[in-house]
Motif scaffolding. Sequence first.
Motif, PDB file in Angstrom:
ATOM      1  N   ASP A 178       0.877  -1.170   0.000  1.00  0.00           N
ATOM      2  CA  ASP A 178       0.000   0.000   0.000  1.00  0.00           C
ATOM      3  C   ASP A 178       0.913   1.218   0.000  1.00  0.00           C
ATOM      4  OD1 ASP A 178      -1.904   1.956   0.337  1.00  0.00           O
ATOM      5  OD2 ASP A 178      -3.042   0.822   1.827  1.00  0.00           O
ATOM      6  N   LEU A 179       1.110   1.783  -1.161  1.00  0.00           N
ATOM      7  CA  LEU A 179       2.046   2.887  -1.334  1.00  0.00           C
ATOM      8  C   LEU A 179       1.689   4.085  -0.464  1.00  0.00           C
ATOM      9  CD1 LEU A 179       4.572   3.738  -2.835  1.00  0.00           C
ATOM     10  CD2 LEU A 179       3.111   4.656  -4.633  1.00  0.00           C
ATOM     11  N   SER A 180       0.404   4.367  -0.299  1.00  0.00           N
ATOM     12  CA  SER A 180       0.004   5.528   0.495  1.00  0.00           C
ATOM     13  C   SER A 180       0.443   5.384   1.945  1.00  0.00           C
ATOM     14  CB  SER A 180      -1.507   5.758   0.404  1.00  0.00           C
ATOM     15  OG  SER A 180      -2.210   4.656   0.943  1.00  0.00           O
ATOM     16  N   ILE A 181       0.368   4.176   2.495  1.00  0.00           N
ATOM     17  CA  ILE A 181       0.809   3.960   3.876  1.00  0.00           C
ATOM     18  C   ILE A 181       2.327   4.134   3.968  1.00  0.00           C
ATOM     19  CG2 ILE A 181       1.076   2.223   5.700  1.00  0.00           C
ATOM     20  CD1 ILE A 181      -1.710   1.249   5.050  1.00  0.00           C
ATOM     21  N   MET A 215      -5.678   3.883   9.143  1.00  0.00           N
ATOM     22  CA  MET A 215      -5.517   3.069   7.928  1.00  0.00           C
ATOM     23  C   MET A 215      -4.968   1.679   8.232  1.00  0.00           C
ATOM     24  SD  MET A 215      -4.103   5.724   5.110  1.00  0.00           S
ATOM     25  CE  MET A 215      -4.157   4.529   3.781  1.00  0.00           C
ATOM     26  N   VAL A 273       4.285   5.987   2.081  1.00  0.00           N
ATOM     27  CA  VAL A 273       4.608   7.417   1.939  1.00  0.00           C
ATOM     28  C   VAL A 273       4.252   8.173   3.215  1.00  0.00           C
ATOM     29  CG1 VAL A 273       3.998   9.531   0.688  1.00  0.00           C
ATOM     30  CG2 VAL A 273       4.453   7.433  -0.568  1.00  0.00           C
ATOM     31  N   MET A 274       3.078   7.876   3.778  1.00  0.00           N
ATOM     32  CA  MET A 274       2.696   8.552   5.024  1.00  0.00           C
ATOM     33  C   MET A 274       3.651   8.213   6.158  1.00  0.00           C
ATOM     34  SD  MET A 274      -1.348   8.931   5.561  1.00  0.00           S
ATOM     35  CE  MET A 274      -1.949   7.538   4.697  1.00  0.00           C
ATOM     36  N   ARG A 324      -3.722   9.282  10.988  1.00  0.00           N
ATOM     37  CA  ARG A 324      -4.164   8.701   9.714  1.00  0.00           C
ATOM     38  C   ARG A 324      -3.586   7.291   9.526  1.00  0.00           C
ATOM     39  NH1 ARG A 324      -7.978   8.073   6.300  1.00  0.00           N
ATOM     40  NH2 ARG A 324      -7.352   8.049   4.154  1.00  0.00           N
TER      41      ARG A 324
END
Length: 134
Positions: free
Chosen positions: A39-42, A102, A44-45, A98
């Motif tokens: 999960d790229l968004s996780i 997630m 990056v976050m 966040r």
Amino acid sequence: MNAEYKLAPIKGLRSVVKPTFMLPAVGTAAGSLLAPTLDLSIGVMHALAVAAALYIAHLVDEYVDAHVRGEDVPLVSERAIEYAIAVATAVFLTLTARLWLMGGPHHRRRHGATVGTRRSPCISAQPSPSNRHC
């Protein structure tokens, strides 16, 4: 007012970033590549949250060294550093919240696992096509 005077706080706050110390810690987000599902968004976050935390530590270090102890020449005013610490802290807390939302139980249920029941396919006594690599 000249442009150089207006940019002085930005240059001072940028000087607090020390890539030598930040890159290894931020690079830990690359561990997300080892996860069963990417999960790229996780990832990056996570990297941004780590960077924000380190930036806060460097800001506080600059504040103490320059404004409390007087060991360094202040690159940024006391007020600018306090404001930057507040903003970076808000960013860090937002990203952390966040990530918690997630990556919590909702994320695990969505990806087919329930909380506390994740097992390796190699534990099964019966051979099957899904665990023939064990």
